[in-house]
Write an enzyme that holds these catalytic residues in place. Structure first.
Site, short mmCIF file in Angstrom:
data_model
loop_
_atom_site.label_atom_id
_atom_site.label_comp_id
_atom_site.label_asym_id
_atom_site.label_seq_id
_atom_site.Cartn_x
_atom_site.Cartn_y
_atom_site.Cartn_z
CG ASP A 61 -2.10 -0.96 1.03
OD1 ASP A 61 -2.35 -1.37 -0.11
OD2 ASP A 61 -2.75 -1.33 2.03
CD GLU B 209 1.84 -3.28 -5.40
OE1 GLU B 209 2.33 -4.07 -6.20
OE2 GLU B 209 0.90 -3.60 -4.62
CE1 TYR B 210 -3.93 0.69 -5.41
CE2 TYR B 210 -2.69 -0.75 -3.96
CZ TYR B 210 -3.61 -0.58 -4.97
OH TYR B 210 -4.21 -1.68 -5.55
CE1 TYR C 26 -8.71 -4.01 6.36
CE2 TYR C 26 -7.76 -4.32 4.19
CZ TYR C 26 -8.30 -4.85 5.34
OH TYR C 26 -8.43 -6.20 5.47
#
Length: 505
Positions: A304, A307-308, A388
Site C-alpha cells: 500500500d 503501489e498506491y 481500509y
C-alpha cells in the site's frame, strides 16, 4: 490550473527540509514540461522535495543560502516508460533525467476513477455481471487492486490492475457488503482498457446490507455523558514552519506522496544539551498478503505504500477531525497525475494527550503519595486505501520514549460464498459473506543519529547463566551482540529470549 511561463525560481524558505511550497511544485512541473516537451500522455506520479545531503542539513545555520530541488517520477502512458527527474528550482532547470526500465510507478488517485469507468463500459464485464442479476452499472464499485508480478509472459511490462468489484443496493449503500465474486476485470492502466474479464463462476450476492451511516442508523448509544478535553492556557508545543518543539523534544516534519508523514532531525534536550536521536524516520513500505488460494484472491498482495502511496491517500481532517484538544494542523501539497497542484487540507494532526500515570510511589511509612501524570505529544495522519483506514501515530513521551503505532479501522476486504458454505480461508462475518485471512506487515525506516552519526546496532538476548555459576538455577543476564554488517543484521524476533535491539553511539 494556469502556470506562468517565465523561468521559475525557488521560494524563500527557512530550512533546507521545508516541504516544497505549492509555487515550487508548480514551478517544477512547468520546467519539466518545457525542457522535456512533455505532452498530454504524461502523468506525474510524484513531485516532492529532493532532500539535500545529510551534511548540508546538519551543517545548516539560519541565514545560510538554501538550494532547492524537486524530485519527480513521471510516467508516459503512450510509451509505457517511467522516468526519474531532479529539477533545480534555484537554477530553474532539469539537472537529471533518467529512464528507469522494468518498473511501474504507483497507481495514482486519478487512475482509480478512470479504471472504474473503463470497467463499467466494458461489454464483456456488463455481460458477466448480468449473469449475477446486476443490470445497473452505476451501482457497481471498482477497486483497482495492483496485479503484482507473477512471471506471466503476457503481463510482462504491462501496467496492470486486477480490479475487484462490489455492487451497491442504492447510491448510498455500503457496497462492500455485496462482492461480485468470481469476476475480475484485468485493466491495462496505460491504455485504460479492459484486456480480459476473468469469470470463475457465479456465486450469489450476499443478502444482507451492512450500512453504518447516520442515514441508516438512527439510535446511537445514549448512556455516555459528555467528556471534554480542554487546555485553557493553550498547548505546550510551539510550531515554526514545520519545526515542532515540545518539552525537551525538537523535530521537523515533512510529507511525501509515497510515505506520508516523515520525521526529521529528532532531538532531546538533556541537562541543557540538545542531543540528536533520529535523522529521518518514516513508513518505508507495507504489504497485505492474503491467504486465500482461490482464483479471485490469490493475487491479493498489496504494497500500500509503494503501489498506491499512503501520502496521496491521506485524509483531509477538515472533513472530520480524529483528534481532541488543542490541535495544530499541517497541510500537504503534491500534484495530481496531470501535474496540477493538489492540496490535502489538515493532512497531519499535532496535539497532546494525557496518558495516565507516568510514575507513582506510596511511602507506607510516612503515608505520603506522589503521582506524576504522563503527557505525550502525538503527530499523526490517517490514509484511506480502498476499504481500509490506516492511522499512523508517532508518540513522544516525557521520559524520552518514542513510540510508533499503526491503527487499522474502516472495513475488511470481503468475499462471497455460496449459501450454507463455510469458508476455510476466512471468517464468516454475515450470511454468505466472509473476510479472507490476511496479514498487515509494516516496515519503518529509521536513519538513527544517536549523539551523532557513528552508531552501532546490538542485539540483546536474555541468557541463563552457565550451570557452574548458577547453583540455584535463577541467574540470567542480558547479552549484547554487535551486528556489524547489514547481512548479520537480518534477524528474527525470539520471544523466548526476550530479544530486542539497541542502537548506541
Amino acid at each position: 490550473m494556469t502556470v506562468a511561463q517565465e523561468r521559475p525560481t525557488a521560494i524563500a524558505v527557512a530550512h533546507p527540509l521545508e516541504p516544497l511550497t505549492p509555487a515550487e511544485i508548480a514551478a517544477a512541473v512547468a520546467i519539466l514540461r518545457q525542457e522535456k516537451s512533455l505532452g498530454a500522455s504524461t502523468r506525474f506520479a510524484t513531485v516532492t522535495l529532493n532532500e539535500p545531503s545529510k551534511e548540508t542539513v546538519m551543517g545548516f545555520r539560519p541565514g545560510d543560502d538554501i538550494a532547492r530541488e524537486a524530485f519527480a517520477i513521471i510516467l508516459d502512458n503512450a510509451t509505457a516508460q517511467t522516468y526519474e527527474a531532479i529539477v533545480s528550482l534555484t537554477e530553474g532547470n532539469v539537472t537529471s533525467w533518467k529512464h528507469i526500465s522494468g518498473v511501474q510507478p504507483p497507481i495514482m488517485l486519478d487512475e482509480f476513477s478512470e479504471c472504474e469507468n473503463a470497467v463499467k463500459a466494458c461489454p464483456e464485464f456488463i455481460e458477466a455481471i448480468a449473469k449475477r442479476g446486476i443490470t445497473d452499472t452505476s451501482l457497481v464499485m471498482v477497486d483497482p487492486w495492483s496485479a503484482g508480478n507473477y512471471g506471466l509472459e503476457d503481463e510482462e511490462g504491462v501496467r496492470l490492475s486486477r480490479a475487484l468489484c462490489w455492487v451497491r443496493a442504492n447510491p448510498t449503500d455500503n457496497g462492500y457488503a455485496r462482492p461480485i465474486e468470481g469476476v475480475i476485470p484485468v485493466v491495462d492502466l496505460n491504455k485504460m482498457e479492459v484486456i480480459r474479464v476473468e469469470d470463475h463462476g457465479v456465486v450469489p450476492l450476499p443478502p444482507q446490507s451492512a450500512n453504518y451511516s447516520q442515514e441508516y442508523i438512527k439510535n446511537f448509544r445514549t448512556d455516555l455523558k459528555p467528556l471534554e478535553i480542554i487546555q485553557p492556557e493553550g498547548p505546550s508545543f510551539t510550531v515554526e514552519g514545520h519545526q515542532i518543539c515540545w518539552q525537551k523534544w525538537k523535530m521537523r516534519i515533512g510529507f511525501t506522496p509515497r510515505e506520508g508523514l516523515v520525521l526529521y532531525t529528532v532531538s532531546y534536550t538533556d541537562s541543557g544539551e540538545e542531543r540528536p536521536i533520529l535523522y529521518r524516520a518514516s513508513l518505508a513500505e507495507m504489504t497485505v498478503p492474503y491467504g486465500d488460494p482461490q482464483p479471485h484472491h490469490y493475487r491479493k498482495n498489496a504494497f500500500d505504500v509503494g503501489e498506491y502511496g499512503v501520502g496521496t491517500l491521506a485524509n483531509s481532517l477538515k472533513l472530520g477531525c480524529d483528534c481532541l484538544g488543542e490541535i495544530h494542523y499541517f497541510d500537504a501539497f503534491m500534484t495530481n497525475s496531470r501535474g496540477e497542484v493538489a492540496q490535502i487540507e489538515h493532512a497531519v494532526c499535532l496535539h497532546e494527550e494525557d496518558f495516565g500515570i507516568l510514575w507513582k510511589h506510596v511511602d507506607w511509612r510516612t503515608e505520603e503519595t506522589e503521582v506524576r501524570r504522563s503527557r505525550r505529544l502525538v503527530v499523526s495522519f490517517i490514509a484511506t486505501v480502498g476499504n481500509y483506514e490506516y492511522g499512523f501515530f508517532w508518540y513522544f513521551y516525557q521520559d524520552g520514549t518514542i513510540q510508533y503505532e499503526v491503527k487499522l479501522t474502516g472495513m475488511v476486504s470481503t468475499a462471497a460464498v455460496a449459501p450454507g458454505e463455510t469458508p476455510k480461508y476466512g471468517t464468516l462475518i454475515a450470511p454468505q459473506l466472509y473476510a479472507p485471512v490476511h496479514q498487515h506487515i509494516f516496515n519503518v525506516r529509521m536513519d538513527m543519529c544517536v549523539d551523532g552519526l557513528q552508531n552501532s546496532v546490538y542485539e540483546v538476548d536474555i541468557e541463563p547463566e552457565d550451570d557452574e555459576l548458577n547453583p540455584y538455577g535463577n541467574a540470567f543476564y542480558a547479552k549484547s551482540t554487535l551486528l556489524a554488517t547489514e547481512q548479520e543484521a537480518q534477524r528474527l524476533i525470539d520471544p523466548m529470549k526476550a530479544r530486542y535491539w539497541k542502537i548506541v553511539n
